[in-house]
Write a protein that holds these residues in place. Structure first.
Motif, mmCIF file in Angstrom:
data_model
loop_
_atom_site.group_PDB
_atom_site.id
_atom_site.type_symbol
_atom_site.label_atom_id
_atom_site.label_comp_id
_atom_site.label_asym_id
_atom_site.label_seq_id
_atom_site.Cartn_x
_atom_site.Cartn_y
_atom_site.Cartn_z
ATOM 1 N N ILE A 76 0.826 -1.209 0.000
ATOM 2 C CA ILE A 76 0.000 0.000 0.000
ATOM 3 C C ILE A 76 0.859 1.257 0.000
ATOM 4 O O ILE A 76 0.500 2.247 -0.611
ATOM 5 N N THR A 77 1.978 1.237 0.703
ATOM 6 C CA THR A 77 2.945 2.318 0.610
ATOM 7 C C THR A 77 4.194 1.761 -0.043
ATOM 8 O O THR A 77 4.522 0.587 0.136
ATOM 9 N N PHE A 78 4.889 2.593 -0.776
ATOM 10 C CA PHE A 78 6.114 2.135 -1.426
ATOM 11 C C PHE A 78 7.355 2.404 -0.592
ATOM 12 O O PHE A 78 8.472 2.189 -1.045
ATOM 13 N N ASP A 79 7.188 2.884 0.645
ATOM 14 C CA ASP A 79 8.323 2.881 1.563
ATOM 15 C C ASP A 79 8.673 1.428 1.837
ATOM 16 O O ASP A 79 7.786 0.562 1.905
ATOM 17 N N THR A 80 9.956 1.146 1.994
ATOM 18 C CA THR A 80 10.379 -0.244 2.183
ATOM 19 C C THR A 80 11.086 -0.487 3.508
ATOM 20 O O THR A 80 11.375 -1.631 3.840
ATOM 21 N N ALA A 81 11.375 0.558 4.272
ATOM 22 C CA ALA A 81 12.019 0.420 5.578
ATOM 23 C C ALA A 81 11.180 1.145 6.623
ATOM 24 O O ALA A 81 10.718 2.267 6.385
ATOM 25 N N ALA A 82 10.993 0.493 7.757
ATOM 26 C CA ALA A 82 10.203 1.079 8.839
ATOM 27 C C ALA A 82 10.891 2.338 9.373
ATOM 28 O O ALA A 82 12.102 2.508 9.245
ATOM 29 N N PHE A 83 10.088 3.210 9.976
ATOM 30 C CA PHE A 83 10.555 4.480 10.520
ATOM 31 C C PHE A 83 10.550 4.450 12.040
ATOM 32 O O PHE A 83 9.724 3.756 12.643
ATOM 33 N N ARG A 99 -16.756 6.349 -3.064
ATOM 34 C CA ARG A 99 -17.858 6.807 -2.216
ATOM 35 C C ARG A 99 -17.775 8.310 -1.973
ATOM 36 O O ARG A 99 -18.787 8.977 -1.812
ATOM 37 N N PHE A 100 -16.569 8.858 -1.980
ATOM 38 C CA PHE A 100 -16.381 10.291 -1.763
ATOM 39 C C PHE A 100 -16.309 11.087 -3.064
ATOM 40 O O PHE A 100 -15.923 12.249 -3.059
ATOM 41 N N GLY A 101 -16.677 10.456 -4.165
ATOM 42 C CA GLY A 101 -16.760 11.178 -5.421
ATOM 43 C C GLY A 101 -15.471 11.242 -6.218
ATOM 44 O O GLY A 101 -15.388 11.976 -7.202
ATOM 45 N N PHE A 102 -14.467 10.484 -5.825
ATOM 46 C CA PHE A 102 -13.250 10.422 -6.629
ATOM 47 C C PHE A 102 -13.542 9.636 -7.900
ATOM 48 O O PHE A 102 -14.320 8.682 -7.891
ATOM 49 N N ARG A 103 -12.903 10.026 -8.980
ATOM 50 C CA ARG A 103 -13.021 9.253 -10.213
ATOM 51 C C ARG A 103 -11.624 8.872 -10.683
ATOM 52 O O ARG A 103 -10.665 9.629 -10.516
ATOM 53 N N ARG A 104 -11.557 7.694 -11.248
ATOM 54 C CA ARG A 104 -10.270 7.174 -11.721
ATOM 55 C C ARG A 104 -9.845 7.949 -12.962
ATOM 56 O O ARG A 104 -10.629 8.112 -13.895
ATOM 57 N N VAL A 105 -8.600 8.413 -12.953
ATOM 58 C CA VAL A 105 -8.096 9.179 -14.097
ATOM 59 C C VAL A 105 -6.979 8.457 -14.835
ATOM 60 O O VAL A 105 -6.608 8.876 -15.930
ATOM 61 N N GLY A 106 -6.458 7.387 -14.276
ATOM 62 C CA GLY A 106 -5.418 6.643 -14.985
ATOM 63 C C GLY A 106 -4.665 5.713 -14.061
ATOM 64 O O GLY A 106 -4.873 5.710 -12.848
ATOM 65 N N THR A 107 -3.799 4.924 -14.671
ATOM 66 C CA THR A 107 -3.005 3.964 -13.924
ATOM 67 C C THR A 107 -1.552 4.038 -14.363
ATOM 68 O O THR A 107 -1.267 4.027 -15.563
ATOM 69 N N TYR A 108 -0.675 4.143 -13.383
ATOM 70 C CA TYR A 108 0.760 4.001 -13.645
ATOM 71 C C TYR A 108 1.055 2.511 -13.525
ATOM 72 O O TYR A 108 0.875 1.920 -12.463
ATOM 73 N N ARG A 109 1.470 1.902 -14.616
ATOM 74 C CA ARG A 109 1.717 0.461 -14.642
ATOM 75 C C ARG A 109 3.105 0.135 -14.099
ATOM 76 O O ARG A 109 4.093 0.786 -14.460
ATOM 77 N N GLU A 110 3.149 -0.850 -13.205
ATOM 78 C CA GLU A 110 4.405 -1.360 -12.645
ATOM 79 C C GLU A 110 5.344 -0.233 -12.230
ATOM 80 O O GLU A 110 6.533 -0.265 -12.477
ATOM 81 N N VAL A 111 4.794 0.747 -11.519
ATOM 82 C CA VAL A 111 5.547 1.946 -11.153
ATOM 83 C C VAL A 111 6.415 1.738 -9.910
ATOM 84 O O VAL A 111 7.377 2.468 -9.707
ATOM 85 N N GLY A 112 6.086 0.760 -9.080
ATOM 86 C CA GLY A 112 6.872 0.519 -7.872
ATOM 87 C C GLY A 112 7.202 -0.950 -7.713
ATOM 88 O O GLY A 112 6.411 -1.813 -8.092
ATOM 89 N N ARG A 113 8.374 -1.222 -7.149
ATOM 90 C CA ARG A 113 8.769 -2.612 -6.893
ATOM 91 C C ARG A 113 8.946 -2.802 -5.396
ATOM 92 O O ARG A 113 9.708 -2.084 -4.749
ATOM 93 N N LYS A 114 8.212 -3.773 -4.871
ATOM 94 C CA LYS A 114 8.259 -4.094 -3.453
ATOM 95 C C LYS A 114 7.932 -5.568 -3.299
ATOM 96 O O LYS A 114 7.104 -6.096 -4.044
ATOM 97 N N PHE A 115 8.560 -6.215 -2.352
ATOM 98 C CA PHE A 115 8.346 -7.647 -2.106
ATOM 99 C C PHE A 115 8.656 -8.489 -3.342
ATOM 100 O O PHE A 115 8.003 -9.488 -3.618
ATOM 101 N N GLY A 116 9.624 -8.026 -4.136
ATOM 102 C CA GLY A 116 10.074 -8.800 -5.279
ATOM 103 C C GLY A 116 9.170 -8.774 -6.492
ATOM 104 O O GLY A 116 9.326 -9.594 -7.394
ATOM 105 N N ARG A 117 8.218 -7.856 -6.540
ATOM 106 C CA ARG A 117 7.359 -7.748 -7.717
ATOM 107 C C ARG A 117 6.999 -6.290 -7.977
ATOM 108 O O ARG A 117 7.169 -5.431 -7.120
ATOM 109 N N TYR A 118 6.472 -6.031 -9.162
ATOM 110 C CA TYR A 118 6.056 -4.687 -9.534
ATOM 111 C C TYR A 118 4.573 -4.495 -9.234
ATOM 112 O O TYR A 118 3.785 -5.431 -9.338
ATOM 113 N N TRP A 119 4.207 -3.241 -8.881
ATOM 114 C CA TRP A 119 2.836 -2.897 -8.528
ATOM 115 C C TRP A 119 2.363 -1.719 -9.370
ATOM 116 O O TRP A 119 3.111 -0.782 -9.625
ATOM 117 N N ASP A 120 1.101 -1.775 -9.770
ATOM 118 C CA ASP A 120 0.453 -0.653 -10.451
ATOM 119 C C ASP A 120 -0.112 0.297 -9.395
ATOM 120 O O ASP A 120 -0.459 -0.120 -8.280
#
Length: 176
Positions: free
Chosen positions: A34-41, A147-168
């Motif tokens: 859910i977050t692309f940070d990879t080290a705890a703070f 539910r709060f009226g947000f609408r999807r405007v696009g997707t960044y494909r495979e923009v982040g890598r975490k846990f050994g895989r890419y995420w959109d």
């Protein structure tokens, strides 16, 4: 046996919340994409983040707490923020929003309460648009934002890598 229902209160975040807020965030750092940070703070490392969300202005921190006290404190159930969308001056009327819940509190309407309070606090601010990036898949976050009226405007494909895989990341916007 009926489940005990607790009263949830939403208020602005304060410095005394830092340890609990850091703990919630670190759960998502360690356990989810859910977050692309990879080290705890540490809480001290998160202090500048907390201080960048004052009680007024466009960058807010709202905290949901259990309405009952444990000792002299309340258990933090989650938080929502509005933060700068981008650093360049022309973006100043746009914010990026997000919600993080304590892992055991999902599905209780706390995200809804947090966003209601956050958007109410932004109503008189010079903010034109809110944006949310949602790592995919995340059905609960998608439903909350829609539910709060947000609408999807696009997707960044495979923009982040975490846990050994890419995420959109799907991007959503809402006019304020």
């Amino acid at each position: 046996m009926p489940s005990e229902r607790t009263e949830v209160q939403v208020r602005s975040g304060v410095e005394g919340d830092l340890e609990a807020l850091t703990g919630i965030y670190n759960h998502y750092v360690r356990e989810t994409p859910i977050t692309f940070d990879t080290a705890a703070f540490t809480p001290e490392e998160r202090r500048p983040w907390l201080l960048s969300h004052p009680e007024d202005g466009p960058y807010r921190l709202k905290v949901a707490v259990d309405g009952t006290f444990q000792g002299n404190s309340q258990r933090i159930l989650g938080y929502a923020t509005s933060s700068p969308y981008r650093a360049k001056p022309a973006y100043s009327t746009s914010v990026e929003v997000t919600v993080y819940l304590a892992p055991e509190t999902g599905g209780r309407g706390i995200g809804t309460l947090l966003y209601e309070a956050l958007f109410a606090s932004l109503a008189d601010e010079d903010v034109h648009r809110a944006y949310a990036g949602i790592a995919q898949p995340n059905e609960a976050s998608t439903r909350l934002h829609e539910r709060f009226g947000f609408r999807r405007v696009g997707t960044y494909r495979e923009v982040g890598r975490k846990f050994g895989r890419y995420w959109d990341v799907a991007w959503y916007e809402k006019e304020l």
